[in-house]
Design an enzyme around this catalytic site. Structure first.
Site, PDB file in Angstrom:
ATOM      1  N   ARG A  46     -28.141 -32.283 -21.563  1.00 55.71           N
ATOM      2  CA  ARG A  46     -27.788 -31.267 -22.555  1.00 55.71           C
ATOM      3  C   ARG A  46     -28.947 -31.114 -23.523  1.00 55.71           C
ATOM      4  O   ARG A  46     -29.297 -32.075 -24.220  1.00 55.71           O
ATOM      5  CB  ARG A  46     -26.509 -31.679 -23.288  1.00 55.71           C
ATOM      6  N   HIS A  70     -28.384 -25.144 -32.063  1.00 55.46           N
ATOM      7  CA  HIS A  70     -28.299 -26.487 -32.636  1.00 55.46           C
ATOM      8  C   HIS A  70     -29.108 -26.462 -33.937  1.00 55.46           C
ATOM      9  O   HIS A  70     -30.071 -27.213 -34.110  1.00 55.46           O
ATOM     10  CB  HIS A  70     -28.796 -27.534 -31.647  1.00 55.46           C
ATOM     11  N   GLU A  81     -21.498 -27.994 -33.394  1.00 58.19           N
ATOM     12  CA  GLU A  81     -20.962 -28.465 -34.674  1.00 58.19           C
ATOM     13  C   GLU A  81     -21.019 -27.435 -35.797  1.00 58.19           C
ATOM     14  O   GLU A  81     -21.749 -27.625 -36.784  1.00 58.19           O
ATOM     15  CB  GLU A  81     -21.693 -29.739 -35.106  1.00 58.19           C
ATOM     16  N   ASN A 132     -18.064 -33.895 -30.084  1.00 61.46           N
ATOM     17  CA  ASN A 132     -18.989 -34.939 -30.511  1.00 61.46           C
ATOM     18  C   ASN A 132     -18.197 -35.928 -31.352  1.00 61.46           C
ATOM     19  O   ASN A 132     -17.558 -35.543 -32.331  1.00 61.46           O
ATOM     20  CB  ASN A 132     -20.134 -34.366 -31.354  1.00 61.46           C
ATOM     21  N   TYR A 180     -18.311 -39.740 -33.303  1.00 64.57           N
ATOM     22  CA  TYR A 180     -19.091 -40.898 -33.770  1.00 64.57           C
ATOM     23  C   TYR A 180     -18.232 -41.957 -34.450  1.00 64.57           C
ATOM     24  O   TYR A 180     -18.443 -43.144 -34.265  1.00 64.57           O
ATOM     25  CB  TYR A 180     -20.206 -40.442 -34.718  1.00 64.57           C
ATOM     26  N   GLU A 222     -21.525 -35.444 -27.289  1.00 71.65           N
ATOM     27  CA  GLU A 222     -22.354 -36.430 -28.004  1.00 71.65           C
ATOM     28  C   GLU A 222     -21.499 -37.632 -28.339  1.00 71.65           C
ATOM     29  O   GLU A 222     -20.345 -37.489 -28.750  1.00 71.65           O
ATOM     30  CB  GLU A 222     -22.903 -35.876 -29.339  1.00 71.65           C
TER      31      GLU A 222
END
Ligand code: FCB
Length: 464
Positions: free
Chosen positions: A91, A135, A180, A311, A313, A371
């Site tokens: 990606r 991005h 995002e 994504n 985290y 991600e």
């Protein structure tokens, strides 16, 4: 050599592989401004990140993406390295200012050629290209005309998407419109810690609206230009838990979830903006001009997609700031373990529960983790080996969470580790390293860390 800690050693020695479904997409991710460098090469126009990095104090180590990993000049070697690591998918993002230096209008063929070559190299190496269109590196020329808070930027995005999909669409069959939108609108336009560095609730909500609108308008355009493609969007989602069972913390958690997650998820499936947030914003007089929402916009945002990119985290533990600490109930939920270098709690269970919840509440056709990863500074030892067992444990735990989500019925079809390379971590500069591969910024030498070699074996086995 540094020995692996006992928990990892035990895991590495076990014979039981958590097998993922056949066809599961094993990848790694990067983004243009974070790795490419070469900001003046071949007709690239300036982006808002070039500008923002010059602002005193904006970047922790006063660095910028001017050189970064010099991937623009080293793409062929980087693809060879990906192939050696056994990656099945990659990606990357396309830099809008390379393709349309003024944001719209004249196409810069040399900029487009770079991605054309990259895609050819990937395909030749048996690695499926996944292209993200935005991005965060908006052409500065569009910022000068108002940027994401103005509607014309959404229209320019559709033009840009058409140009890129027309050129690459014969080989690129996986497209992500935006990365995002929460970060772009909140960090960039409300908190001012990302480019373009604006602090305004009005700019925040107008930019998030135009980001989502441009996504919806671009989806059919990409499909038409790249027949047979799968098209989606990537959201960063944070599962939130109240810090205590108090009513104040419960309400704060609902508000956080609305602000962080539902504001982006709900419009994508045709529910419009969450009613509770809209009412709160209206009653608080958060902004006074909603005219950026035009008839038909919410329908356009809900253009059918093929997948949702997530994504993940860390989780959020939410404490109300509306009641004094002493009057609130004692905290019952605390962070666990040792956080990463970002000070983010390592909490794989949050990924499992998030996936189950998003599937139950929204029913996307497919989900990909676009991600997931961790910043740890671990560098080469005397022998040159990078024994990043902290990262390896992070990835292992999160892959287990993915496996559990699939077992619970979530249509999770792919996983992209963030990131292939150590890179320019936005406002943190080069101080935070997320790479599977160590980058020596003096020499640009790449060294696969232990986590990369472990991930290679995971891919080969079909599971951790
Ligand atoms: C995400 C971004 C990515 C990187 C990681 C750590 O929010 O998409 O570019 O910064 O966080």
């Amino acid at each position: 050599m540094t020995a692996a800690p006992p928990a990892i050693r035990a895991r590495l020695m076990t014979d039981s592989v958590l097998r993922f479904p056949a066809g599961f997409v094993w990848g790694a991710a990067t983004s243009s401004y974070q790795i490419e460098g070469a900001i003046d090469a071949d007709g690239r126009g300036p982006s808002i990140w070039d500008t923002f990095c010059r602002r005193p104090g904006a970047i922790a180590d006063a660095s910028d993406g001017a050189v970064a990993c010099d991937h623009y000049h080293r793409a062929a070697d980087d693809v060879a390295m990906m192939a050696a690591l056994g990656l099945k998918a990659y990606r990357f993002s396309v830099a809008w200012p390379r393709v349309l230096p003024a944001g719209r209008g004249a196409v810069n063929a040399r900029g487009l050629d770079f991605y054309d070559r990259l895609v050819d190299q990937l395909v030749a190496a048996g690695i499926t290209p996944w292209a993200t269109l935005y991005h965060w590196d908006l052409p500065q020329a569009l910022q000068d005309e108002g940027g994401w808070p103005v509607r014309a930027t959404a229209e320019a995005f559709v033009e840009y998407a058409h140009v890129v999909a027309t050129r690459l669409g014969d080989r690129v069959k996986h497209w992500i419109t935006h990365n995002e939108p929460w970060c772009a609108s909140v960090l960039g336009h409300l908190e001012g810690v990302h480019a373009p560095g604006i602090k305004s609730p009005q700019a925040h909500l107008a930019s998030s609206h135009h980001l989502l609108l441009s996504h919806g308008l671009a989806v059919p355009v990409i499909r038409a230009a790249a027949p047979g493609s799968q098209v989606g969007i990537t959201l960063n989602l944070v599962p939130a838990e109240p810090a205590s069972p108090s009513e104040a913390d419960r309400l704060a958690t609902m508000r956080f979830d609305g602000w962080f997650n539902r504001w982006y998820l709900d419009p994508l499936v045709g529910r419009g903006y969450p009613q509770d947030l809209l009412e709160a914003y209206r009653s608080e007089g958060y902004i006074d001009d909603w005219s950026f929402v035009r008839p038909g916009d919410l329908d356009a945002m809900a253009a059918p997609t093929d997948f949702l990119g997530i994504n993940y985290y860390t989780r959020g533990i939410i404490r109300s700031d509306r009641v004094p600490e002493a009057e609130n109930a004692p905290r019952t939920v605390e962070r666990v373990g040792v956080p990463t270098d970002m000070d983010w709690e390592v909490y794989p269970e949050g990924l499992r529960s998030l996936l189950v919840r998003v599937h139950q509440d929204y029913g996307f056709k497919a989900i990909h983790i676009t991600e997931n990863g961790a910043a740890y500074a671990t560098g080469p030892d005397a022998s040159g080996r990078v024994a990043d067992h902290d990262r390896l444990a992070y990835l292992d735990g999160h892959l287990q969470a993915c496996h559990a989500a699939i077992a619970a019925g979530v249509p999770l079809a792919g996983y992209f580790a963030w990131s292939l390379l150590d890179n320019f971590e936005w406002a943190y500069g080069y101080e935070k390293r997320f790479g599977l591969v160590w980058v020596d910024y003096e020499t640009q030498a790449r060294t696969p860390k232990d986590s990369a070699l472990w991930y290679r074996d995971v891919i080969a086995r079909g599971g951790p």
